[in-house]
Enzyme design. Structure first.
Site, PDB file in Angstrom:
ATOM      1  N   LYS A   1       1.575   8.688  16.250  1.00 46.39           N
ATOM      2  CA  LYS A   1       0.135   8.942  16.317  1.00 46.39           C
ATOM      3  C   LYS A   1      -0.220   9.360  17.728  1.00 46.39           C
ATOM      4  O   LYS A   1       0.239   8.735  18.679  1.00 46.39           O
ATOM      5  CB  LYS A   1      -0.628   7.647  15.963  1.00 46.39           C
ATOM      6  CG  LYS A   1      -2.071   7.855  15.539  1.00 46.39           C
ATOM      7  CD  LYS A   1      -2.177   8.332  14.114  1.00 46.39           C
ATOM      8  CE  LYS A   1      -3.527   8.161  13.472  1.00 46.39           C
ATOM      9  NZ  LYS A   1      -3.485   8.537  12.041  1.00 46.39           N
TER      10      LYS A   1
ATOM     11  N   THR B  38       1.049   5.996  10.296  1.00 46.95           N
ATOM     12  CA  THR B  38       0.506   6.220  11.637  1.00 46.95           C
ATOM     13  C   THR B  38      -0.871   5.564  11.769  1.00 46.95           C
ATOM     14  O   THR B  38      -1.273   5.206  12.872  1.00 46.95           O
ATOM     15  CB  THR B  38       0.424   7.727  11.967  1.00 46.95           C
ATOM     16  OG1 THR B  38      -0.525   8.358  11.109  1.00 46.95           O
ATOM     17  CG2 THR B  38       1.789   8.389  11.819  1.00 46.95           C
TER      18      THR B  38
ATOM     19  N   HIS C 192     -20.499   8.005  21.353  1.00 49.57           N
ATOM     20  CA  HIS C 192     -20.441   6.785  20.549  1.00 49.57           C
ATOM     21  C   HIS C 192     -19.156   6.007  20.790  1.00 49.57           C
ATOM     22  O   HIS C 192     -18.054   6.554  20.732  1.00 49.57           O
ATOM     23  CB  HIS C 192     -20.537   7.133  19.067  1.00 49.57           C
ATOM     24  CG  HIS C 192     -21.737   7.954  18.713  1.00 49.57           C
ATOM     25  ND1 HIS C 192     -23.023   7.471  18.826  1.00 49.57           N
ATOM     26  CD2 HIS C 192     -21.857   9.213  18.246  1.00 49.57           C
ATOM     27  CE1 HIS C 192     -23.877   8.406  18.431  1.00 49.57           C
ATOM     28  NE2 HIS C 192     -23.192   9.477  18.085  1.00 49.57           N
TER      29      HIS C 192
END
Lengths: 281, 281, 281, 281
Positions: free
Chosen positions: C12, C57, C243
């Protein structure tokens, strides 16, 4: 501390090359980015600051442009082999020459007008007010085009800071952002048909136009959209001038006339031309 | 100081939406990025911290996904109008709703396999040593593909950090980087033909394969290239998993079965699958 | 064709992690991007589509967030070792676990307000008309700031598409673009002093403000600039809401109260708040 | 169709300017990106292709560099005013000249060595094998530095493609990526202290070194890290050469000697120097 120089290599990244070959049945465009790396007996370059063995990375750059007319006639692999062998010849200290090449395709729209496969997008900007007003601006963004003939830039204002040479024959490339508004109710317009028609009209105008400047081409494309797309009230363009500078110091006109011509595709700075063409009542 | 709140607006940028509609004669894919802006009576939101009039930008995001199945059936302009009107309805304080939409096209390669017009490049890495050794690695980079059927991911290892649900029906998208080496003299190979054949072979395999994972598809594409391109010795892939998450909490399989399905195209993090498929003697 | 699966690995990339630890003498912020790669006995995953050995992942992603509260207490190297060992434990087929970590620093401006070292720029927009009119707009761009306390978002409008939870305690991060105009002759203003004073004023306001929303903070920063910089007539802000979502499903308030809290820094979509604060005569 | 040319403007974007002024008490560096827009009586440029009123965007670029020595002595606002007035003077058809300026700061590390506030990151690459082997590579990435004195490049290999001039006095800028391995157990090393010490050592070496080439500076920085950080076994660098070309055709040495010197900061192509410095037993 006792230190020694270990593995090392050096080279040039991001050599941007556009090769244009005018042909009776349609021009040929090759657009490559080339990276070079040399490794070999370069330890004393690092330890002693002795540059006698160093082929400058600027020479690598110049070599890529110099070999392109004659050697970039087939696969990028063949061009890479020619470059790698040239670097071994030019640099006796080099044991290994590595060349990485990436080619981005252009699609012929006309004999001397090309579209780059890319990030072209359809766009719309929709505004609705509480009082019921509706505004729709439709468009196309990031349509990258190149013209290999029919583009000049001369007769401009000169002052003491002018260094640009006049030219009657150059490459013209831009990333078209076009937006248009409607003279009829935007909710009843067939937007997809309008966009497809506008796209064809502006590409055809770009290809056919005998351009004196980016501004001149902007107006020609704007007229073509107004001609072809009856509901359009006005069309606006933002046209960055993606400068392609002749690698040959004699300039683009001489290079294009001589045969395969080689250009440096530049990133920054770039010209920006913005304007609106409006339908008259 | 005596101050007052002047012009203001707010909204959400970069809402990435992919809508897939399975059809007997070939699936339909729409891929949009949507931005929203609202303006109106929001002065006291700023001056007093009173949020009663604020439609959260997260609700704008959710609304774009919620309306896409039924409203994104024609032009992006029509979808924008539906969204803008919805925002005026949902937010009484809003005077003006603005929606910007950009659509990037996908080209059908098969009934449920698509290629994104984009930055695909041909690549070559050429190495020449002074002793005469020549190495050529050819490839394709940035070929973005999407599979709208025939992709599952289930039966994987689970532990206490597992939150991913198993699925027998999902979208699979990746940006293919493929490179291959030759088992014959690379100077006598017809590289352009090899690349064109490899490209077709891997796209066909991507489209036809009944995928259990990205790894599984990698191997299928690798075998296909070895089958189709006789001079290739081994082919390597780097396949980022461009995750598309079902907007529907029921998951992708339920969404795809139900009719037009809506997905969130995500940027980061992303899976990465790398591997080489080698010809056996 | 006879083929075999060669070297391969998977993992990942781009796991974005922000860890906040509230401390009496000033909060602590760690901001990392983590990449993971596993290699080992995964040939049949590719050849047979058998996922039994595959640690997804997505589980790698979740593991990075799960281990951060207890393990990211010292160097990134130590956190990487803890992660790599965890992946070897969780995945019996793995022979080698590789973790790459990159940390970007934040500088404390106050006990719970931080500035990210980065691409902050001073900006100016100067317009001169032939009739002698002069307009100067000065500003600051790309000043990235984070607030680890004193930020809430609640009491907002709700409808059927609302999924956002209300919170009285969250992270607030934005990339400040501020521009201001002058009420006196812009040619006689000391722009460098104005910019430095405005920068301090808006950072102090950002740190001290008890924020009910980004809009609320915008107004507080605007008032502070008008207070501190006498020649300024009006100040405008563009504030993307960067965010940070609590990794803990219980939400940010619970996470921040519990001790070291872990957040997912997201890229897209992002809120955008724009507004002008004007000096009253 | 009856059409008319509506609102329009044109200009140059992305003019990258670095101004260096050598001073007894420490050199001064200004680093700006300038955009220019002119609007006025340019309708016939579009409609008729008459360029007589067009000040080329290349002249705008040249003007920015030409005015920088004398006019970029205070605020960017003052420089913008000087430029805007110059463009009104140089272009009689222009009604309005707009100049946008963005300045990025450099921090002095020494009298003639600077660090750009930016995206510097701490990095670590951790590998653990099932047999217990642990490998740790620590590093620093994206540390952008500039040397305003003590850098030459001469005595290099020349061939028929050489165009680069030799220079005994030039700017040297690079984006340092450094990574190092340890000769002791990486689990017992104090990585944060090592990184801080390595960073200071390489910056001090960069500042103090009398550089004959980027390679030469690479070795000096490598030795300095080995000297300063006892646990380090070897240190590797990737150093892109961020070329700064003298705006003055006389070259960098003449420009630097003459007083405030102006350079074009270029993006592509760029040199790349890679190498490892290893501790001897």
């Amino acid at each position: 501390v006792s230190a020694r120089m270990g593995a090392n290599r050096y080279g040039k990244d991001g050599v941007r090359l556009v090769r244009v070959h005018r042909r009776p049945d349609g021009d040929e465009v090759r657009d490559l980015t080339v990276d070079v790396r040399l490794s070999g007996d370069f330890a004393t370059v690092h330890t002693d600051g002795d540059n006698a063995a160093v082929l400058p990375t600027d020479t690598m750059r110049a070599t890529v442009y110099a070999l392109a007319p004659d050697e970039l006639t087939g696969s990028i692999e063949a061009f890479g082999l020619a470059l790698a062998r040239r670097f071994l010849d030019a640099s006796p200290a080099t044991h290994r020459a590595r060349v990485h090449l990436a080619e981005q395709p252009w699609t012929a729209h006309a004999a001397s007008a090309f579209v780059r496969a890319g990030e072209e997008q359809a766009t719309a900007d929709v505004v609705v007010d509480r009082d019921g007003h509706v505004g729709v601006t439709s468009g196309i963004a990031d349509l990258v085009v190149l013209k290999t003939a029919g583009s000049a830039f001369s007769g401009f204002l000169r002052d003491e800071h002018t260094v640009l040479a006049e030219t009657e024959d150059r490459l013209l490339a831009t990333r078209v952002t076009a937006t248009w508004t409607y003279r009829t109710d935007p909710e009843t317009v067939d937007h997809d048909t309008c966009r497809a028609t506008a796209r064809t009209a502006l590409l055809d105008a770009f290809a056919a136009h005998d351009s004196r400047s980016v501004q001149h081409t902007l107006y020609a494309m704007g007229r073509a959209v107004l001609d072809a797309v009856e509901p359009v009230a006005a069309v606006s363009f933002t046209l960055p001038n993606l400068h392609h500078v002749a690698a040959d110091p004699e300039g683009s006109a001489a290079a294009l006339a001589a045969g395969p011509a080689v250009f440096v595709a530049t990133d920054r700075p770039y010209g920006v031309i913005e304007g609106t063409v409006t339908r008259e009542a």
